[in-house]
Design a protein around this motif. Sequence first.
Motif, PDB file in Angstrom:
ATOM      1  N   UNK A   1     -13.314  -1.927   6.480  1.00  0.00           N
ATOM      2  CA  UNK A   1     -12.064  -1.165   6.444  1.00  0.00           C
ATOM      3  C   UNK A   1     -10.866  -2.053   6.795  1.00  0.00           C
ATOM      4  N   UNK A   2     -11.028  -2.942   7.769  1.00  0.00           N
ATOM      5  CA  UNK A   2      -9.937  -3.855   8.111  1.00  0.00           C
ATOM      6  C   UNK A   2      -9.604  -4.777   6.948  1.00  0.00           C
ATOM      7  N   UNK A   3     -10.620  -5.213   6.220  1.00  0.00           N
ATOM      8  CA  UNK A   3     -10.366  -6.058   5.048  1.00  0.00           C
ATOM      9  C   UNK A   3      -9.632  -5.260   3.970  1.00  0.00           C
ATOM     10  N   UNK A   4     -10.025  -4.001   3.774  1.00  0.00           N
ATOM     11  CA  UNK A   4      -9.318  -3.165   2.792  1.00  0.00           C
ATOM     12  C   UNK A   4      -7.853  -2.980   3.201  1.00  0.00           C
ATOM     13  N   UNK A   5      -7.598  -2.858   4.492  1.00  0.00           N
ATOM     14  CA  UNK A   5      -6.226  -2.714   4.963  1.00  0.00           C
ATOM     15  C   UNK A   5      -5.440  -4.006   4.755  1.00  0.00           C
ATOM     16  N   UNK A   6      -6.093  -5.127   4.998  1.00  0.00           N
ATOM     17  CA  UNK A   6      -5.396  -6.417   4.959  1.00  0.00           C
ATOM     18  C   UNK A   6      -4.903  -6.757   3.558  1.00  0.00           C
ATOM     19  N   UNK A   7      -5.760  -6.634   2.574  1.00  0.00           N
ATOM     20  CA  UNK A   7      -5.414  -7.130   1.246  1.00  0.00           C
ATOM     21  C   UNK A   7      -4.291  -6.335   0.592  1.00  0.00           C
ATOM     22  N   UNK A   8      -4.368  -5.015   0.490  1.00  0.00           N
ATOM     23  CA  UNK A   8      -3.270  -4.292  -0.159  1.00  0.00           C
ATOM     24  C   UNK A   8      -1.937  -4.443   0.563  1.00  0.00           C
ATOM     25  N   UNK A   9      -1.967  -4.529   1.893  1.00  0.00           N
ATOM     26  CA  UNK A   9      -0.722  -4.657   2.641  1.00  0.00           C
ATOM     27  C   UNK A   9      -0.040  -5.989   2.355  1.00  0.00           C
ATOM     28  N   UNK A  10      -0.816  -6.978   2.020  1.00  0.00           N
ATOM     29  CA  UNK A  10      -0.260  -8.314   1.838  1.00  0.00           C
ATOM     30  C   UNK A  10       0.246  -8.556   0.424  1.00  0.00           C
ATOM     31  N   UNK A  11      -0.361  -7.939  -0.543  1.00  0.00           N
ATOM     32  CA  UNK A  11       0.015  -8.214  -1.924  1.00  0.00           C
ATOM     33  C   UNK A  11       0.745  -7.032  -2.506  1.00  0.00           C
TER      34      UNK A  11
END
Length: 279
Positions: A269-279
Amino acid sequence: MEFLRPTSVQEAVEALAVRQGRARILAGGTDLVVRLKDGLETARSLIGLGRCVELRGVREESGQIVIGAMTTHEELARSMFLRRVAPVLAEAAEEVGSVQIRQRGTIGGNVVNASPSADLVPPLHVLGATVVLVSRAGVRPLGIEEFATGPKQTRIRPEELLVELRFPRPREDELQRYFKLGQRRALACAKVSLAFRARSTAGVLRDVRIACGAVAPTVVRAREAERALEGTLPTADAIRRACAALARDIRPIDDVRSTAAWRLAACAELLRRAVPELV
């Protein structure tokens, strides 16, 4: 108990060498003092580094960001320079403990303590940091991924002093974030944490680096997940594949803070949060 207060790195290193493994280094003391009081640690001598001003501060040197081992979490969190060049580390420093802990605790102590849930260590992994150790024999650099061998276990030798951490200055266009889940929103050890670093070129992810905390005996680089995202557009399918790959990178356990199953799901879930927020 003997208590020494050297005023230079040279004095501190000499004191360590003379005592041949019978001395402990006291930095901020937020962990060691508690463990000494509870009888979990013993020491015949303590070497306090509070007077070693050369061990404090953040600077740039020949394309490297250099952070003195006695730099506190609060100093890292408040550093505008660090927020510009390595925001992932500044964000993590802001997540450490309470205001009081951040004022006392140091980056060197956080690294040497070798806790799998240490807040600053996942960012140091994605930044490609080097730990710089000094002894009578000279300087010994060691990659951050080699430094910890298990909980409370490192490759530092009894006669060595951690003096600084270094990493190449990140590019200005990099995307960096740190995420942490604990029992509470503040004043909590991480049940799971994740540091993310990448570049986005025309929407395509490049130079992806991911590190996870509290999911193995040491902080780990999630190289399978990195490969799954490298060179891709961050579509839902790409992120799903990266989350599946992440499960092969980490080895969470059941303990008093959480379960292995929860940690697996939470890290994804943290990885899912990280990627969309960054790109």
